[in-house]
Write a protein that holds these residues in place. Structure first.
Motif, PDB file in Angstrom:
ATOM      1  N   GLU A 139       0.821  -1.208   0.000  1.00 52.24           N
ATOM      2  CA  GLU A 139       0.000   0.000   0.000  1.00 52.24           C
ATOM      3  C   GLU A 139       0.859   1.262   0.000  1.00 52.24           C
ATOM      4  O   GLU A 139       0.444   2.298  -0.504  1.00 52.24           O
ATOM      5  N   VAL A 140       2.052   1.184   0.531  1.00 50.58           N
ATOM      6  CA  VAL A 140       2.977   2.315   0.493  1.00 50.58           C
ATOM      7  C   VAL A 140       3.616   2.418  -0.896  1.00 50.58           C
ATOM      8  O   VAL A 140       3.808   3.521  -1.427  1.00 50.58           O
ATOM      9  N   LEU A 141       3.906   1.277  -1.517  1.00 56.72           N
ATOM     10  CA  LEU A 141       4.599   1.266  -2.802  1.00 56.72           C
ATOM     11  C   LEU A 141       3.743   1.743  -3.970  1.00 56.72           C
ATOM     12  O   LEU A 141       4.284   2.049  -5.024  1.00 56.72           O
ATOM     13  N   ILE A 142       2.439   1.829  -3.808  1.00 53.01           N
ATOM     14  CA  ILE A 142       1.633   2.357  -4.917  1.00 53.01           C
ATOM     15  C   ILE A 142       1.890   3.848  -5.123  1.00 53.01           C
ATOM     16  O   ILE A 142       1.498   4.405  -6.141  1.00 53.01           O
ATOM     17  N   PHE A 143       2.603   4.475  -4.190  1.00 52.67           N
ATOM     18  CA  PHE A 143       2.960   5.892  -4.304  1.00 52.67           C
ATOM     19  C   PHE A 143       4.420   6.081  -4.708  1.00 52.67           C
ATOM     20  O   PHE A 143       4.954   7.179  -4.646  1.00 52.67           O
ATOM     21  N   ASP A 144       5.076   5.006  -5.130  1.00 50.23           N
ATOM     22  CA  ASP A 144       6.482   5.069  -5.523  1.00 50.23           C
ATOM     23  C   ASP A 144       6.650   5.945  -6.769  1.00 50.23           C
ATOM     24  O   ASP A 144       5.735   6.069  -7.580  1.00 50.23           O
ATOM     25  N   ASN A 145       7.822   6.526  -6.924  1.00 53.68           N
ATOM     26  CA  ASN A 145       8.087   7.364  -8.098  1.00 53.68           C
ATOM     27  C   ASN A 145       8.275   6.539  -9.367  1.00 53.68           C
ATOM     28  O   ASN A 145       8.163   7.067 -10.462  1.00 53.68           O
ATOM     29  N   SER A 146       8.563   5.260  -9.228  1.00 54.66           N
ATOM     30  CA  SER A 146       8.794   4.392 -10.378  1.00 54.66           C
ATOM     31  C   SER A 146       7.473   3.805 -10.886  1.00 54.66           C
ATOM     32  O   SER A 146       6.699   3.226 -10.120  1.00 54.66           O
ATOM     33  N   THR A 147       7.258   3.929 -12.183  1.00 56.31           N
ATOM     34  CA  THR A 147       6.038   3.407 -12.795  1.00 56.31           C
ATOM     35  C   THR A 147       5.925   1.898 -12.628  1.00 56.31           C
ATOM     36  O   THR A 147       4.858   1.379 -12.311  1.00 56.31           O
ATOM     37  N   SER A 148       7.018   1.196 -12.834  1.00 53.81           N
ATOM     38  CA  SER A 148       6.957  -0.266 -12.751  1.00 53.81           C
ATOM     39  C   SER A 148       6.676  -0.737 -11.322  1.00 53.81           C
ATOM     40  O   SER A 148       5.952  -1.718 -11.126  1.00 53.81           O
ATOM     41  N   GLY A 183       4.375  10.648  -6.318  1.00 46.89           N
ATOM     42  CA  GLY A 183       3.855   9.320  -6.608  1.00 46.89           C
ATOM     43  C   GLY A 183       2.352   9.317  -6.861  1.00 46.89           C
ATOM     44  O   GLY A 183       1.855   8.580  -7.693  1.00 46.89           O
ATOM     45  N   SER A 184       1.637  10.181  -6.141  1.00 43.15           N
ATOM     46  CA  SER A 184       0.182  10.259  -6.306  1.00 43.15           C
ATOM     47  C   SER A 184      -0.187  10.857  -7.659  1.00 43.15           C
ATOM     48  O   SER A 184      -1.070  10.348  -8.351  1.00 43.15           O
ATOM     49  N   ILE A 185       0.497  11.914  -8.028  1.00 42.56           N
ATOM     50  CA  ILE A 185       0.212  12.544  -9.321  1.00 42.56           C
ATOM     51  C   ILE A 185       0.587  11.598 -10.454  1.00 42.56           C
ATOM     52  O   ILE A 185      -0.169  11.452 -11.432  1.00 42.56           O
ATOM     53  N   LEU A 186       1.737  10.948 -10.337  1.00 36.44           N
ATOM     54  CA  LEU A 186       2.135   9.986 -11.349  1.00 36.44           C
ATOM     55  C   LEU A 186       1.172   8.802 -11.394  1.00 36.44           C
ATOM     56  O   LEU A 186       0.898   8.255 -12.471  1.00 36.44           O
ATOM     57  N   GLY A 187       0.662   8.392 -10.253  1.00 38.06           N
ATOM     58  CA  GLY A 187      -0.278   7.274 -10.206  1.00 38.06           C
ATOM     59  C   GLY A 187      -1.600   7.599 -10.889  1.00 38.06           C
ATOM     60  O   GLY A 187      -2.240   6.716 -11.457  1.00 38.06           O
ATOM     61  N   LEU A 188      -1.994   8.853 -10.857  1.00 37.60           N
ATOM     62  CA  LEU A 188      -3.237   9.265 -11.510  1.00 37.60           C
ATOM     63  C   LEU A 188      -3.091   9.371 -13.021  1.00 37.60           C
ATOM     64  O   LEU A 188      -4.068   9.280 -13.753  1.00 37.60           O
ATOM     65  N   SER A 189      -1.885   9.587 -13.479  1.00 34.59           N
ATOM     66  CA  SER A 189      -1.689   9.796 -14.934  1.00 34.59           C
ATOM     67  C   SER A 189      -1.739   8.516 -15.715  1.00 34.59           C
ATOM     68  O   SER A 189      -1.695   7.437 -15.231  1.00 34.59           O
ATOM     69  N   SER A 199      -4.530  11.082  -1.183  1.00 34.30           N
ATOM     70  CA  SER A 199      -3.141  11.382  -0.846  1.00 34.30           C
ATOM     71  C   SER A 199      -2.756  12.791  -1.283  1.00 34.30           C
ATOM     72  O   SER A 199      -2.050  13.502  -0.564  1.00 34.30           O
ATOM     73  N   ILE A 200      -3.239  13.204  -2.437  1.00 36.06           N
ATOM     74  CA  ILE A 200      -2.949  14.564  -2.923  1.00 36.06           C
ATOM     75  C   ILE A 200      -3.619  15.588  -2.021  1.00 36.06           C
ATOM     76  O   ILE A 200      -3.016  16.601  -1.657  1.00 36.06           O
ATOM     77  N   SER A 201      -4.861  15.335  -1.627  1.00 37.53           N
ATOM     78  CA  SER A 201      -5.563  16.301  -0.769  1.00 37.53           C
ATOM     79  C   SER A 201      -4.917  16.403   0.613  1.00 37.53           C
ATOM     80  O   SER A 201      -4.994  17.440   1.264  1.00 37.53           O
TER      81      SER A 201
END
Length: 107
Positions: free
Chosen positions: A59-68, A101-107, A92-94
């Motif tokens: 659950e922490v790693l879904i916010f990682d900077n790496s896409t993979s 990681g949150s912004i990248l996860g949304l893209s 997380s963004i709010s």
């Protein structure tokens, strides 16, 4: 061994972790490694274990900077249960947590 400057040494450690008694302890440590390749290899080993034991780490790693890393973490978490990742990222963004990681996860 965990603090070695060369990520290849840490990757070599991962290849021999299956012989270790305290596998979970090592994998949790390697999931926070600064090398994306090491984190990715640790995730590969987790996918062969009982995934539910690593739920909080995933659950922490879904916010990682790496896409993979984000992608593999989401894939493993969906095997455990039903997650609304868009909601988690927006929350997380709010809260101003893990913004990149949150912004990248949304893209």
């Amino acid at each position: 061994m965990f603090n070695d400057n060369y990520y290849l040494i840490r990757l070599l450690l991962i290849k021999h972790l299956d012989k270790s008694i305290s596998l979970k302890l090592y994998l949790v440590k390697l999931l926070s490694d600064y090398s994306q390749k090491v984190r990715q290899e640790a995730l590969r080993l987790i996918s062969q274990q009982n995934i539910k034991e690593y739920q909080s780490e995933l659950e922490v790693l879904i916010f990682d900077n790496s896409t993979s890393i984000r992608s593999e973490s989401r894939k493993l978490l969906t095997k455990i249960g039903d997650y609304d990742f868009n909601k988690l990222y927006k929350q997380s963004i709010s809260n101003s947590n893990s913004l990149i990681g949150s912004i990248l996860g949304l893209s």
